[in-house]
Motif scaffolding. Structure first.
Motif, PDB file in Angstrom:
ATOM      1  N   LEU A  43       0.828  -1.200   0.000  1.00 49.92           N
ATOM      2  CA  LEU A  43       0.000   0.000   0.000  1.00 49.92           C
ATOM      3  C   LEU A  43       0.865   1.254   0.000  1.00 49.92           C
ATOM      4  O   LEU A  43       1.706   1.446   0.876  1.00 49.92           O
ATOM      5  N   GLY A  44       0.640   2.094  -0.987  1.00 49.93           N
ATOM      6  CA  GLY A  44       1.342   3.365  -1.033  1.00 49.93           C
ATOM      7  C   GLY A  44       0.628   4.447  -0.259  1.00 49.93           C
ATOM      8  O   GLY A  44       1.237   5.445   0.141  1.00 49.93           O
ATOM      9  N   ALA A  45      -0.677   4.266  -0.028  1.00 49.47           N
ATOM     10  CA  ALA A  45      -1.471   5.231   0.732  1.00 49.47           C
ATOM     11  C   ALA A  45      -2.713   4.525   1.246  1.00 49.47           C
ATOM     12  O   ALA A  45      -3.220   3.583   0.614  1.00 49.47           O
ATOM     13  N   VAL A  46      -3.180   4.974   2.407  1.00 51.56           N
ATOM     14  CA  VAL A  46      -4.402   4.433   3.005  1.00 51.56           C
ATOM     15  C   VAL A  46      -5.290   5.600   3.407  1.00 51.56           C
ATOM     16  O   VAL A  46      -4.854   6.486   4.150  1.00 51.56           O
ATOM     17  N   TYR A  47      -6.512   5.590   2.916  1.00 48.78           N
ATOM     18  CA  TYR A  47      -7.480   6.629   3.248  1.00 48.78           C
ATOM     19  C   TYR A  47      -8.689   5.997   3.927  1.00 48.78           C
ATOM     20  O   TYR A  47      -9.043   4.845   3.665  1.00 48.78           O
ATOM     21  N   ALA A  48      -9.321   6.767   4.781  1.00 48.66           N
ATOM     22  CA  ALA A  48     -10.581   6.356   5.386  1.00 48.66           C
ATOM     23  C   ALA A  48     -11.475   7.575   5.494  1.00 48.66           C
ATOM     24  O   ALA A  48     -10.999   8.701   5.685  1.00 48.66           O
ATOM     25  N   GLY A  49     -12.767   7.356   5.351  1.00 48.08           N
ATOM     26  CA  GLY A  49     -13.704   8.429   5.614  1.00 48.08           C
ATOM     27  C   GLY A  49     -13.622   8.855   7.072  1.00 48.08           C
ATOM     28  O   GLY A  49     -12.934   8.224   7.886  1.00 48.08           O
ATOM     29  N   GLY A  50     -14.319   9.899   7.405  1.00 46.24           N
ATOM     30  CA  GLY A  50     -14.261  10.428   8.762  1.00 46.24           C
ATOM     31  C   GLY A  50     -15.166   9.735   9.752  1.00 46.24           C
ATOM     32  O   GLY A  50     -15.167  10.084  10.941  1.00 46.24           O
ATOM     33  N   MET A  51     -15.938   8.754   9.317  1.00 49.60           N
ATOM     34  CA  MET A  51     -16.835   8.044  10.221  1.00 49.60           C
ATOM     35  C   MET A  51     -16.057   7.015  11.035  1.00 49.60           C
ATOM     36  O   MET A  51     -15.112   6.398  10.538  1.00 49.60           O
ATOM     37  N   GLN A  52     -16.462   6.826  12.274  1.00 51.20           N
ATOM     38  CA  GLN A  52     -15.708   5.964  13.181  1.00 51.20           C
ATOM     39  C   GLN A  52     -15.610   4.541  12.659  1.00 51.20           C
ATOM     40  O   GLN A  52     -14.559   3.896  12.735  1.00 51.20           O
ATOM     41  N   ARG A  53     -16.709   4.032  12.102  1.00 53.45           N
ATOM     42  CA  ARG A  53     -16.702   2.652  11.604  1.00 53.45           C
ATOM     43  C   ARG A  53     -15.732   2.484  10.435  1.00 53.45           C
ATOM     44  O   ARG A  53     -15.148   1.410  10.271  1.00 53.45           O
ATOM     45  N   GLN A  54     -15.564   3.526   9.639  1.00 52.38           N
ATOM     46  CA  GLN A  54     -14.629   3.476   8.522  1.00 52.38           C
ATOM     47  C   GLN A  54     -13.187   3.516   9.038  1.00 52.38           C
ATOM     48  O   GLN A  54     -12.344   2.708   8.626  1.00 52.38           O
ATOM     49  N   ARG A  55     -12.922   4.434   9.940  1.00 55.37           N
ATOM     50  CA  ARG A  55     -11.561   4.567  10.479  1.00 55.37           C
ATOM     51  C   ARG A  55     -11.165   3.337  11.281  1.00 55.37           C
ATOM     52  O   ARG A  55     -10.035   2.858  11.176  1.00 55.37           O
ATOM     53  N   ASP A  56     -12.068   2.833  12.105  1.00 53.06           N
ATOM     54  CA  ASP A  56     -11.731   1.665  12.928  1.00 53.06           C
ATOM     55  C   ASP A  56     -11.414   0.453  12.064  1.00 53.06           C
ATOM     56  O   ASP A  56     -10.491  -0.315  12.371  1.00 53.06           O
ATOM     57  N   THR A  57     -12.172   0.255  10.995  1.00 54.71           N
ATOM     58  CA  THR A  57     -11.883  -0.856  10.082  1.00 54.71           C
ATOM     59  C   THR A  57     -10.482  -0.706   9.499  1.00 54.71           C
ATOM     60  O   THR A  57      -9.704  -1.666   9.447  1.00 54.71           O
ATOM     61  N   ALA A  58     -10.157   0.510   9.066  1.00 56.29           N
ATOM     62  CA  ALA A  58      -8.832   0.769   8.497  1.00 56.29           C
ATOM     63  C   ALA A  58      -7.728   0.539   9.522  1.00 56.29           C
ATOM     64  O   ALA A  58      -6.715  -0.115   9.233  1.00 56.29           O
ATOM     65  N   GLU A  59      -7.910   1.079  10.714  1.00 54.28           N
ATOM     66  CA  GLU A  59      -6.867   0.976  11.744  1.00 54.28           C
ATOM     67  C   GLU A  59      -6.623  -0.472  12.140  1.00 54.28           C
ATOM     68  O   GLU A  59      -5.468  -0.906  12.275  1.00 54.28           O
ATOM     69  N   ILE A  60      -7.697  -1.239  12.326  1.00 50.73           N
ATOM     70  CA  ILE A  60      -7.529  -2.639  12.738  1.00 50.73           C
ATOM     71  C   ILE A  60      -6.827  -3.432  11.643  1.00 50.73           C
ATOM     72  O   ILE A  60      -5.873  -4.185  11.908  1.00 50.73           O
ATOM     73  N   ALA A  61      -7.273  -3.292  10.396  1.00 54.50           N
ATOM     74  CA  ALA A  61      -6.652  -4.034   9.292  1.00 54.50           C
ATOM     75  C   ALA A  61      -5.180  -3.658   9.134  1.00 54.50           C
ATOM     76  O   ALA A  61      -4.313  -4.529   8.954  1.00 54.50           O
ATOM     77  N   CYS A  62      -4.883  -2.377   9.229  1.00 53.72           N
ATOM     78  CA  CYS A  62      -3.496  -1.923   9.064  1.00 53.72           C
ATOM     79  C   CYS A  62      -2.610  -2.354  10.229  1.00 53.72           C
ATOM     80  O   CYS A  62      -1.430  -2.680  10.040  1.00 53.72           O
TER      81      CYS A  62
END
Length: 238
Positions: A43-62
């Motif tokens: 991954l060269g970049a990781v983006y997430a929307g500002g909603m908690q469910r979006q960010r939490d999914t990204a943070e856990i996977a990363c």
């Protein structure tokens, strides 16, 4: 450029407290991170929307990927990837739809009973009500609706997709968002009408992976709604 991984957030909470991951949702996100690691995704970049469910999914996977020795960029929040507010649309127009259409009123009451039994239900009257409300919003049936109109929402997401195609990195970009943005960009790649787009919107799994790539300034769809990281009992739509 590299591939664009559009990832729907993992399973969230109940309809009245939707912006938080359920325990199953957290497990889906962990399994997603393991799958991306096993596939050797860089991954060269990781983006997430500002909603908690979006960010939490990204943070856990990363975090899972990083724990297995994968170099993962920090998650960048971009609220332009946010989902529209279904509950706001319901609050604004559902009562008028009930008053106008007895059949919708019957489905709405049945939906309330179904939600009390299972907060994550999507079928039957729940699916019919959601589709009817979203269809009315998309068609701008009630022009006094004060929330974000469908036309502006669609343009916002399409602009996000255009920014992704301008990225000249050869590494993949991951975007953790929600079902409707995924459907909009997949639909754009396939040239789908709004009505056809609605038909794919309702089948996008939590933590499902959709892969796009830019070709001559257009998005080309490679994979839609893939869940190889989930077993049958772990696949959810809400």
């Amino acid at each position: 450029m590299g591939y664009i991984y559009l990832i729907r957030h993992a399973q969230a909470g109940t309809r009245d407290n939707y912006d938080v991951l359920s325990e199953l949702g957290r497990e889906q996100a962990r399994l997603l991170g393991e799958h991306l690691t096993e596939q050797g995704v860089e991954l060269g970049a990781v983006y997430a929307g500002g909603m908690q469910r979006q960010r939490d999914t990204a943070e856990i996977a990363c975090e899972v990927m990083a724990s297995r020795g994968v170099t993962v960029p920090d998650v960048k929040t971009d609220e332009r990837w946010n989902e529209f507010s279904l509950i706001s649309v319901y609050r604004a127009i559902a009562q008028r739809m009930i008053d106008e259409t007895p059949e919708f009123g019957r489905d709405y009451r049945e939906m309330q009973d179904a939600i009390r039994r299972d907060p994550h239900t999507t079928g039957g009257a729940t699916g019919r009500c959601d589709a009817a409300v979203v269809r009315a919003w998309m068609a701008a049936r009630y022009d006094d609706y004060e929330g974000e109109p469908w036309s502006a929402f669609r343009e916002r997401i399409q602009a996000c997709g255009a920014r992704m195609t301008a990225n000249d990195s050869n590494k993949a970009v991951a975007v953790f968002t929600s079902a409707t943005p995924v459907a909009i960009l997949a639909g754009a790649a396939l040239g789908l009408s709004d009505e056809k787009l609605l038909s794919i919107l309702g089948v996008i799994y939590n933590s499902g992976i959709t892969v796009l790539r830019s070709r001559e300034d257009d998005l080309r769809l490679f994979t839609f709604n893939s869940t190889p990281h989930l077993g049958a009992s772990q696949r959810t739509l809400r």
